[in-house]
Write an enzyme that holds these catalytic residues in place. Sequence first.
Site, mmCIF file in Angstrom:
data_model
loop_
_atom_site.group_PDB
_atom_site.id
_atom_site.type_symbol
_atom_site.label_atom_id
_atom_site.label_comp_id
_atom_site.label_asym_id
_atom_site.label_seq_id
_atom_site.Cartn_x
_atom_site.Cartn_y
_atom_site.Cartn_z
ATOM 1 N N HIS A 102 32.485 -13.430 -39.794
ATOM 2 C CA HIS A 102 33.884 -13.727 -40.096
ATOM 3 C C HIS A 102 34.404 -14.834 -39.178
ATOM 4 C CE1 HIS A 102 33.463 -9.665 -41.854
ATOM 5 N NE2 HIS A 102 34.351 -10.110 -42.736
ATOM 6 N N MET A 129 34.246 -6.565 -37.740
ATOM 7 C CA MET A 129 34.104 -6.011 -36.391
ATOM 8 C C MET A 129 34.893 -6.847 -35.384
ATOM 9 S SD MET A 129 32.225 -3.300 -36.671
ATOM 10 C CE MET A 129 31.482 -2.953 -35.091
ATOM 11 N N ALA A 130 34.935 -8.139 -35.583
ATOM 12 C CA ALA A 130 35.585 -9.032 -34.615
ATOM 13 C C ALA A 130 37.108 -8.975 -34.682
ATOM 14 C CB ALA A 130 35.110 -10.469 -34.836
#
Length: 125
Positions: free
Chosen positions: A53, A95-96
């Site tokens: 992402h 996740m980021a």
Amino acid sequence: MAAADLAHIPDVDIDSDGVFKYVLIRVHSASRSGAPVAESKEIVRGYKWAEYHADIYDKVSGDMQKQGCDCECLGGGRISHQSQDKKIHVYGYTMAYGPAQHAISTEKIKAKYPDYEVTWANDGY
């Protein structure tokens, strides 16, 4: 970049087919020495080429900085785009950056693809 110029930035830019990562980004005019930001808008960007992402966010934020704008990532997820069936499904998280507000993303996508069935869910990765 003047606030009116934000209108020239497309709300949605996603690949035409497949399952791929996407991010929801808030773009606003770069503030000058602590001046309040006058106007902002959210944009949806999703591409098959992105392994992470952050790859999408880094590219888009770099492009926006060249136009005199600042950005912040509001989250992300995945998009399943089936152009032959005219269906787009937005889901999951990153996740980021955490999950995006998929309801906002789907409203923007529906505006660009009014003849599509556009759905969203918070589950999945």
